[in-house]
Design a protein around this motif. Structure first.
Motif, mmCIF file in Angstrom:
data_model
loop_
_atom_site.group_PDB
_atom_site.id
_atom_site.type_symbol
_atom_site.label_atom_id
_atom_site.label_comp_id
_atom_site.label_asym_id
_atom_site.label_seq_id
_atom_site.Cartn_x
_atom_site.Cartn_y
_atom_site.Cartn_z
ATOM 1 N N ILE A 376 0.819 -1.209 0.000
ATOM 2 C CA ILE A 376 0.000 0.000 0.000
ATOM 3 C C ILE A 376 0.855 1.263 0.000
ATOM 4 C CG2 ILE A 376 -1.696 1.310 1.364
ATOM 5 C CD1 ILE A 376 -2.927 -1.266 2.214
ATOM 6 N N GLU A 377 2.052 1.194 0.592
ATOM 7 C CA GLU A 377 2.898 2.384 0.715
ATOM 8 C C GLU A 377 3.152 3.078 -0.621
ATOM 9 O OE1 GLU A 377 6.415 1.374 2.813
ATOM 10 O OE2 GLU A 377 5.573 1.817 4.782
ATOM 11 N N PRO A 378 3.524 2.361 -1.701
ATOM 12 C CA PRO A 378 3.737 3.063 -2.980
ATOM 13 C C PRO A 378 2.489 3.793 -3.473
ATOM 14 C CG PRO A 378 4.663 0.855 -3.058
ATOM 15 C CD PRO A 378 3.869 0.932 -1.799
ATOM 16 N N ILE A 379 1.315 3.197 -3.266
ATOM 17 C CA ILE A 379 0.069 3.834 -3.692
ATOM 18 C C ILE A 379 -0.159 5.120 -2.905
ATOM 19 C CG2 ILE A 379 -2.428 3.548 -3.873
ATOM 20 C CD1 ILE A 379 -1.948 0.563 -4.187
ATOM 21 N N LEU A 380 0.080 5.061 -1.588
ATOM 22 C CA LEU A 380 -0.081 6.257 -0.761
ATOM 23 C C LEU A 380 0.913 7.343 -1.155
ATOM 24 C CD1 LEU A 380 -0.573 4.591 2.743
ATOM 25 C CD2 LEU A 380 -2.334 5.491 1.215
ATOM 26 N N ILE A 381 2.134 6.940 -1.471
ATOM 27 C CA ILE A 381 3.150 7.911 -1.899
ATOM 28 C C ILE A 381 2.723 8.595 -3.202
ATOM 29 C CG2 ILE A 381 5.518 8.142 -2.748
ATOM 30 C CD1 ILE A 381 6.302 5.939 -0.759
#
Length: 409
Positions: A376-381
């Motif tokens: 999920i982190e890349p999507i949030l970034i």
């Protein structure tokens, strides 16, 4: 246990009416047939009304009994029943020592029912907000087989496993939830306090504004001036969605959507299948008939889409299909799991194989949850980067243009 009102005919053809206590309508029909009564009509009696009304009244001012509290209660009951302490005495003692007010009142009510001669499962059935149908049915089987202590141990392990899975999912989704909430709060603050200041400054300077800046100013103006309509729209959308999800069609579609959502849909599906497998194994190990166990497990998975598939499995088995063929027709399980079902049927150890299937799915869920944050982190970034890019293009670009124009002069 539920109480059913039946109408049937005896061996002489005479009309016979009365009440029978059973888990469901199928079990009630089996009991009547054993009594040599051919059932014509079986309807659920609306009994335990006072208990249910008390249950509803408590829900208005007291929190629900958590899975942790039910697991502790089951383990304590296992220890007490294994030690040979009578059920009435065990329930009464736990009613005085539990820290949950609602569970305390529930156990006192069950103790009163036991004193009147009712069975433990029948007394628990009067408190559906505390004890699920699955819980009550397993207790009923334990009473009939004389293995009540083993049943409480199985229930405690099942509840502990269920609670652990829920904690893992909450822990994995906590960080993304905080980031999304922070982004939404930032958008509100920017639209109310930041963008209007820049809009006034650009208006005084009389500069030609880029398209992105005009869009930001227009959205901010709409947000500031029309916020009552926006708030009303949000409230209508929230309450309308909640009302729709309470309908049978809405709940079914939402449950179906959950298992097909990107990133988390696969995790939810495997978690539900693990719950199905462990519940099914526990029911079969306790001695519940196969079709009755499937009915109860369909409610235990707490997903209407998957419950429909499980009910389909029950119908296939009632038509004469094997568990393996019914499982294959449902489309819920992978080929590896279907092979495990086949081995379980061949060896007569379906409950053990189902336990292995549950362990397999739980390991998969545990692995996916640990990697969920990393996914999920890349999507949030990207979301935060797009937000910063929009602000940069909308606010700083006209400032740079004005600065370059001032230098040119």
């Amino acid at each position: 246990m539920a109480i059913f009102i039946y109408t049937g005919r005896d061996q002489n053809g005479g009309l016979n009416q009365g009440e029978v206590e059973a888990i469901d309508q199928s079990a009630a029909a089996d009991i009547l047939i054993r009594r040599q009564v051919i059932p014509i009509n079986i309807n659920l009696k609306s009994e335990h009304g006072s208990a249910k009304s008390r249950d509803i009244q408590w829900s208005l001012w007291d929190r629900r009994v958590s899975l942790d509290e039910l697991a502790i209660f089951s383990r304590q009951m296992y220890s007490l029943t294994k030690s040979g302490i009578p059920i009435l005495r065990a329930i009464g003692g736990l009613a005085e020592t539990t820290t949950s007010k609602r569970l305390q009142v529930t156990l006192r009510g069950i103790s009163e029912q036991l004193e009147r001669g009712r069975t433990l499962s029948s007394a628990m059935h009067g408190y559906p907000k505390v004890f699920s149908q699955l819980f009550v049915s397993v207790i009923h089987v334990g009473e009939n087989t004389g293995k009540l202590d083993e049943v409480f141990l199985q229930l405690s392990k099942y509840l502990e496993s269920e609670q652990e899975t829920r904690k893992q999912i909450k822990a994995a989704t906590r960080y993304p939830s905080f980031v999304i909430i922070a982004v939404l709060v930032a958008i509100v603050i920017l639209n109310i306090f930041v963008i209007p200041i820049f809009a006034q400054m650009f208006k005084k300077l009389g500069a030609d504004l880029p398209l992105m800046t005009q869009v930001l100013i227009a959205s901010s103006t709409f947000f500031v001036q029309k916020w009552p309509y926006l708030l009303a729209g949000v409230l209508i959308a929230v309450f309308g969605t909640r009302h729709y999800l309470k309908t049978e069609q809405g709940a079914y579609r939402w449950d179906k959507l959950k298992v097909s959502m990107p990133l988390i849909g696969n995790i939810i599906e495997r978690s539900l299948l693990a719950r199905f497998s462990r519940s099914f194994a526990m029911m079969l190990r306790s001695g519940v008939p196969l079709t009755t166990a499937l009915n109860l497990v369909a409610d235990a998975v707490d997903n209407r889409f998957m419950a429909k598939q499980i009910i389909g499995m029950r119908r296939d088995i009632e038509k004469g299909d094997s568990l393996l063929r019914a499982s294959h027709s449902s489309g819920l399980f992978t080929p590896l799991v279907l092979q495990m079902f086949g081995v379980g049927e061949e060896t007569g150890q379906v409950d053990e194989m189902l336990t292995d299937v549950a362990d397999y799915y739980e390991r998969e869920v545990d692995y996916d949850i640990k990697n969920l944050t990393a996914r999920i982190e890349p999507i949030l970034i990207v979301i935060v980067a797009i937000m910063v890019l929009i602000l940069a293009l909308g606010i700083f670009t006209p400032m740079w243009d004005m600065a370059n124009a001032y230098k040119g002069k």
